[in-house]
Enzyme design. Structure first.
Site, PDB file in Angstrom:
ATOM      1  N   CYS A 146       0.846  -1.178   0.000  1.00 18.84           N
ATOM      2  CA  CYS A 146       0.000   0.000   0.000  1.00 18.84           C
ATOM      3  C   CYS A 146       0.887   1.235   0.000  1.00 18.84           C
ATOM      4  O   CYS A 146       1.885   1.266   0.718  1.00 18.84           O
ATOM      5  CB  CYS A 146      -0.812  -0.043   1.296  1.00 18.84           C
ATOM      6  SG  CYS A 146      -2.367   0.715   1.140  1.00 18.84           S
ATOM      7  N   GLU A 184       1.312  -4.532  -5.266  1.00 19.08           N
ATOM      8  CA  GLU A 184       0.176  -5.432  -5.087  1.00 19.08           C
ATOM      9  C   GLU A 184      -1.036  -4.898  -5.862  1.00 19.08           C
ATOM     10  O   GLU A 184      -1.269  -3.692  -5.902  1.00 19.08           O
ATOM     11  CB  GLU A 184      -0.146  -5.495  -3.584  1.00 19.08           C
ATOM     12  CG  GLU A 184      -0.782  -6.776  -3.144  1.00 19.08           C
ATOM     13  CD  GLU A 184      -0.930  -6.834  -1.622  1.00 19.08           C
ATOM     14  OE1 GLU A 184       0.093  -6.763  -0.921  1.00 19.08           O
ATOM     15  OE2 GLU A 184      -2.078  -6.924  -1.168  1.00 19.08           O
TER      16      GLU A 184
HETATM   17  N1  ACO Z   1      -3.418  12.876 -11.773  1.00 15.29           N
HETATM   18  C1  ACO Z   1      -2.664  12.616 -12.857  1.00 15.29           C
HETATM   19  N2  ACO Z   1      -1.419  12.073 -12.787  1.00 15.29           N
HETATM   20  C2  ACO Z   1      -0.939  11.763 -11.569  1.00 15.29           C
HETATM   21  C3  ACO Z   1      -1.685  12.003 -10.390  1.00 15.29           C
HETATM   22  C4  ACO Z   1      -2.964  12.601 -10.531  1.00 15.29           C
HETATM   23  N3  ACO Z   1      -3.723  12.896  -9.454  1.00 15.29           N
HETATM   24  N4  ACO Z   1      -0.957  11.612  -9.331  1.00 15.29           N
HETATM   25  C5  ACO Z   1       0.207  11.136  -9.826  1.00 15.29           C
HETATM   26  N5  ACO Z   1       0.220  11.216 -11.174  1.00 15.29           N
HETATM   27  C6  ACO Z   1       1.307  10.813 -12.081  1.00 15.29           C
HETATM   28  C7  ACO Z   1       1.805  12.060 -12.794  1.00 15.29           C
HETATM   29  O1  ACO Z   1       2.440  11.662 -13.977  1.00 15.29           O
HETATM   30  C8  ACO Z   1       2.815  12.579 -11.792  1.00 15.29           C
HETATM   31  O2  ACO Z   1       3.747  13.466 -12.342  1.00 15.29           O
HETATM   32  P1  ACO Z   1       3.375  15.046 -12.435  1.00 15.29           P
HETATM   33  O3  ACO Z   1       2.754  15.447 -11.142  1.00 15.29           O
HETATM   34  O4  ACO Z   1       4.668  15.705 -12.652  1.00 15.29           O
HETATM   35  O5  ACO Z   1       2.429  15.144 -13.569  1.00 15.29           O
HETATM   36  C9  ACO Z   1       3.482  11.306 -11.380  1.00 15.29           C
HETATM   37  O6  ACO Z   1       2.426  10.344 -11.312  1.00 15.29           O
HETATM   38  C10 ACO Z   1       4.236  11.364 -10.067  1.00 15.29           C
HETATM   39  O7  ACO Z   1       3.415  11.895  -9.081  1.00 15.29           O
HETATM   40  P2  ACO Z   1       3.940  12.104  -7.604  1.00 15.29           P
HETATM   41  O8  ACO Z   1       3.870  13.560  -7.261  1.00 15.29           O
HETATM   42  O9  ACO Z   1       5.253  11.454  -7.453  1.00 15.29           O
HETATM   43  O10 ACO Z   1       2.853  11.259  -6.798  1.00 15.29           O
HETATM   44  P3  ACO Z   1       2.173  11.630  -5.413  1.00 15.29           P
HETATM   45  O11 ACO Z   1       3.205  12.016  -4.403  1.00 15.29           O
HETATM   46  O12 ACO Z   1       1.085  12.590  -5.644  1.00 15.29           O
HETATM   47  O13 ACO Z   1       1.620  10.217  -4.952  1.00 15.29           O
HETATM   48  C11 ACO Z   1      -0.014   8.489  -4.872  1.00 15.29           C
HETATM   49  C12 ACO Z   1       0.932   9.332  -5.777  1.00 15.29           C
HETATM   50  C13 ACO Z   1       0.814   7.832  -3.773  1.00 15.29           C
HETATM   51  C14 ACO Z   1      -0.687   7.417  -5.698  1.00 15.29           C
HETATM   52  C15 ACO Z   1      -1.054   9.473  -4.271  1.00 15.29           C
HETATM   53  O14 ACO Z   1      -1.874   9.953  -5.299  1.00 15.29           O
HETATM   54  C16 ACO Z   1      -1.935   8.861  -3.188  1.00 15.29           C
HETATM   55  O15 ACO Z   1      -1.510   8.726  -2.054  1.00 15.29           O
HETATM   56  N6  ACO Z   1      -3.199   8.536  -3.534  1.00 15.29           N
HETATM   57  C17 ACO Z   1      -4.169   7.999  -2.566  1.00 15.29           C
HETATM   58  C18 ACO Z   1      -3.802   6.603  -2.143  1.00 15.29           C
HETATM   59  C19 ACO Z   1      -3.623   5.672  -3.334  1.00 15.29           C
HETATM   60  O16 ACO Z   1      -4.443   5.639  -4.238  1.00 15.29           O
HETATM   61  N7  ACO Z   1      -2.508   4.909  -3.322  1.00 15.29           N
HETATM   62  C20 ACO Z   1      -2.183   3.924  -4.355  1.00 15.29           C
HETATM   63  C21 ACO Z   1      -2.977   2.670  -4.140  1.00 15.29           C
HETATM   64  S1  ACO Z   1      -2.355   1.311  -5.087  1.00 15.29           S
HETATM   65  C22 ACO Z   1      -1.170   0.569  -4.072  1.00 15.29           C
HETATM   66  O17 ACO Z   1      -1.083   0.978  -2.937  1.00 15.29           O
HETATM   67  C23 ACO Z   1      -0.235  -0.494  -4.580  1.00 15.29           C
END
Ligand code: ACO
Ligand code: ZN
Length: 318
Positions: free
Chosen positions: A155, A189
């Site tokens: 996660c 996962e």
């Molecule tokens: N919309 C579009 N592209 C996105 C988004 C978004 N909301 N979030 C990330 N990306 C893509 C983009 O390409 C982004 O680059 P950019 O911002 O320069 O365009 C790239 O990913 C990298 O983004 P980060 O800033 O490194 O990612 P962030 O720190 O925002 O974390 C995460 C991503 C962890 C998925 C976050 O959105 C989150 O915590 N979401 C809620 C929980 C969740 O869904 N976790 C994943 C579940 S699946 C699993 O756990 C295996």
């Protein structure tokens, strides 16, 4: 009556002086879900339902008086002020349970909350710009300690106030760094959330681009060819240098360099338009489209996100 209605849920959390809107329901004990707001200590992740107990906690009751997560510091980059902590679910049960409850507020899928012992949690903190004794919670990922599958992340979360700054990407990169240290190929996962999928696809594409570029550059240097002509070199898994050398790129070689599984490497290659099917043999070949690869890398570098410095990992596989 709102008291015990299934609708009652936490709408906001107060965390490190921010008010953060929640996204999903999380199974906090009922007396907390009745209030719309809960207060969470960003160091020990304890939750409280009144601002008074929160203030008192921050002033003197927090048992993490060092202002950072429990566990071992396993990565420190002082220049970018990023630290990563390794927290054992067995040794810090309540911290890890609180972490899972917090994460669930931003995750739609079912996750674990109470059975944290089989997991290790990697927590990313940022050192306060003004007071360097404070380590602000940014995000984390969890990983199963013993698993026969190739999952390297169970996660992952970046708190909304820190999202879209590259921390998710840094955490993902860290998860693959750990996999490489274990001489394994890893993958997150399933199922991935929408945001998880976007972040991983971005990571896979970029990582494959960086590795292809590095392979190409090394090849050019070894063949003493001025790299002035990075034009498309179509072909089946090979690029030819003018002096006759041949660069052979396989999916396996990218797996070894990245710690990614073959199927995730393929996802990265596809997004770089780097996979082509040979119509006669039906085999796939890798095409080095250096314009596309360089454009992807340049676009990412321009964002100036904090990068992981692989040499700063203080960790040995168990
Ligand atoms: N919309 C579009 N592209 C996105 C988004 C978004 N909301 N979030 C990330 N990306 C893509 C983009 O390409 C982004 O680059 P950019 O911002 O320069 O365009 C790239 O990913 C990298 O983004 P980060 O800033 O490194 O990612 P962030 O720190 O925002 O974390 C995460 C991503 C962890 C998925 C976050 O959105 C989150 O915590 N979401 C809620 C929980 C969740 O869904 N976790 C994943 C579940 S699946 C699993 O756990 C295996
Ligand atoms: Zn606390």
């Amino acid at each position: 009556a709102p008291e015990s209605s299934p609708e009652s849920q936490i709408k906001k959390i107060v965390f490190h002086d921010f008010e953060i809107d929640t996204w999903y329901k999380s199974p906090y004990p009922e007396e907390y879900t009745r209030s719309n707001v809960i207060y969470i200590c960003e160091y020990c992740l304890k939750y409280m339902n009144s601002p008074i107990s929160y203030d008192r906690h921050q002033l003197k009751n927090c048992n993490l008086s060092n202002n950072h997560p429990p566990g071992l510091e396993i990565y420190r980059d002082s220049k970018s002020r990023v630290l990563i902590w390794e927290v054992d679910g067995r040794k810090n049960i309540s911290y890890c349970q609180n972490l899972c409850l917090l994460a669930k507020l931003f995750l739609n899928s079912k996750t674990l909350y109470y059975d944290v012992e089989p997991f290790i949690f990697y927590v990313l903190t940022e050192i306060d710009e003004i007071d360097p004794s404070k380590y602000h919670f940014v995000g984390y990922f969890s990983k199963e300690k013993l698993n026969n599958s190739d999952y390297n992340v169970s996660c992952i979360l970046t708190l909304p106030i820190y999202q879209r700054k590259g921390y998710g990407n840094l955490l993902i990169d860290f998860s693959y760094l750990l996999s490489r240290s274990e001489f394994k190929y890893g993958t997150p996962e399933k199922p991935l959330s929408d945001l998880g999928l976007l972040s991983y696809r971005n990571y896979w594409r970029l990582t494959v681009a960086y590795k292809l570029k590095a392979l190409y550059q090394r090849f050019m240097v070894e063949n003493e060819t001025p790299s002035t002509d990075p034009k498309q070199t179509a072909g089946t898994e090979t690029a030819e240098a003018p002096n006759g050398g041949t660069l052979s790129v396989s999916i396996e070689s990218i797996c070894k360099l990245s710690g990614m599984t073959p199927s995730d490497v393929v996802v990265g290659l596809e997004q770089l338009d780097a996979l082509i099917k040979n119509p006669t043999t039906n085999n796939y070949g890798i095409v080095l489209n250096m314009n596309k690869i360089n454009a992807e890398i340049d676009k990412w570098e321009k964002k100036n996100y904090t990068k992981l410095d692989y040499s700063k990992l203080l960790w040995k596989p168990m």
